[in-house]
Design a protein around this motif. Structure first.
Motif, PDB file in Angstrom:
ATOM      1  N   PHE A  12     -30.575  27.121  11.792  1.00  0.00           N
ATOM      2  CA  PHE A  12     -29.977  28.282  12.701  1.00  0.00           C
ATOM      3  C   PHE A  12     -31.149  28.783  13.608  1.00  0.00           C
ATOM      4  CE2 PHE A  12     -29.756  33.025  13.421  1.00  0.00           C
ATOM      5  CZ  PHE A  12     -28.309  33.071  14.032  1.00  0.00           C
ATOM      6  N   LEU A  13     -32.564  29.192  13.231  1.00  0.00           N
ATOM      7  CA  LEU A  13     -33.391  29.644  14.078  1.00  0.00           C
ATOM      8  C   LEU A  13     -33.922  28.744  14.892  1.00  0.00           C
ATOM      9  CD1 LEU A  13     -35.157  32.190  11.432  1.00  0.00           C
ATOM     10  CD2 LEU A  13     -33.586  32.652  13.341  1.00  0.00           C
ATOM     11  N   ARG A  14     -33.945  27.408  14.582  1.00  0.00           N
ATOM     12  CA  ARG A  14     -34.573  26.500  15.351  1.00  0.00           C
ATOM     13  C   ARG A  14     -33.776  26.282  16.486  1.00  0.00           C
ATOM     14  NH1 ARG A  14     -37.070  22.121  10.967  1.00  0.00           N
ATOM     15  NH2 ARG A  14     -38.818  23.564  10.302  1.00  0.00           N
ATOM     16  N   GLN A  15     -32.693  26.475  16.646  1.00  0.00           N
ATOM     17  CA  GLN A  15     -32.082  26.009  17.826  1.00  0.00           C
ATOM     18  C   GLN A  15     -32.305  27.337  18.980  1.00  0.00           C
ATOM     19  OE1 GLN A  15     -27.714  27.018  17.294  1.00  0.00           O
ATOM     20  NE2 GLN A  15     -28.061  28.598  16.125  1.00  0.00           N
ATOM     21  N   TYR A  16     -32.968  28.430  18.583  1.00  0.00           N
ATOM     22  CA  TYR A  16     -33.318  29.445  19.770  1.00  0.00           C
ATOM     23  C   TYR A  16     -34.628  29.264  20.349  1.00  0.00           C
ATOM     24  CZ  TYR A  16     -28.990  31.544  18.081  1.00  0.00           C
ATOM     25  OH  TYR A  16     -27.660  31.649  17.757  1.00  0.00           O
ATOM     26  N   ASP A  17     -35.587  28.333  19.712  1.00  0.00           N
ATOM     27  CA  ASP A  17     -36.937  28.003  20.171  1.00  0.00           C
ATOM     28  C   ASP A  17     -37.560  29.376  20.370  1.00  0.00           C
ATOM     29  OD1 ASP A  17     -38.949  26.196  21.118  1.00  0.00           O
ATOM     30  OD2 ASP A  17     -38.509  26.750  23.062  1.00  0.00           O
ATOM     31  N   LEU A  18     -37.637  30.060  19.391  1.00  0.00           N
ATOM     32  CA  LEU A  18     -38.405  31.446  19.270  1.00  0.00           C
ATOM     33  C   LEU A  18     -39.826  31.279  19.433  1.00  0.00           C
ATOM     34  CD1 LEU A  18     -36.370  32.816  16.236  1.00  0.00           C
ATOM     35  CD2 LEU A  18     -35.764  33.335  18.879  1.00  0.00           C
ATOM     36  N   LYS A  19     -40.307  32.419  20.235  1.00  0.00           N
ATOM     37  CA  LYS A  19     -41.845  32.235  20.430  1.00  0.00           C
ATOM     38  C   LYS A  19     -42.565  32.636  19.015  1.00  0.00           C
ATOM     39  CE  LYS A  19     -45.194  34.253  23.629  1.00  0.00           C
ATOM     40  NZ  LYS A  19     -45.373  34.915  24.885  1.00  0.00           N
ATOM     41  N   ASN A  21     -42.283  33.892  14.652  1.00  0.00           N
ATOM     42  CA  ASN A  21     -41.652  33.804  13.544  1.00  0.00           C
ATOM     43  C   ASN A  21     -41.905  35.274  12.694  1.00  0.00           C
ATOM     44  OD1 ASN A  21     -40.263  31.436  13.667  1.00  0.00           O
ATOM     45  ND2 ASN A  21     -42.022  30.305  13.010  1.00  0.00           N
TER      46      ASN A  21
END
Length: 70
Positions: A12-19, A21
């Motif tokens: 889930f989270l990896r698809q958003y390429d967040l700056k 965590n």
């Protein structure tokens, strides 16, 4: 291994390429999850409200061992 937490990170989270965590204090003892997050080598904020100092130190050690930024 805590599968729901691992699923959230892996699929889930990896698809958003967040700056950044963020780890909630309730998950600070989930070593597999921390290791998975640390492998991303992103700046990570950890909440410590429900944790002991030993748990916090262990979590920080995991991120430092993976060369995550301070």
């Amino acid at each position: 291994m805590h599968l729901p937490g691992m699923w959230i990170v892996s699929f889930f989270l990896r698809q958003y390429d967040l700056k950044y965590n963020k780890v909630p204090s309730a998950m600070l003892t989930n070593i597999d999850l921390l290791q998975t997050i640390a492998e991303e080598k992103r700046k990570t904020f950890i909440s410590t409200g429900m944790s002991t100092m030993e748990e916090v130190k262990e979590a920080v050690k995991i991120f430092r061992n993976n060369d995550c930024p301070d």
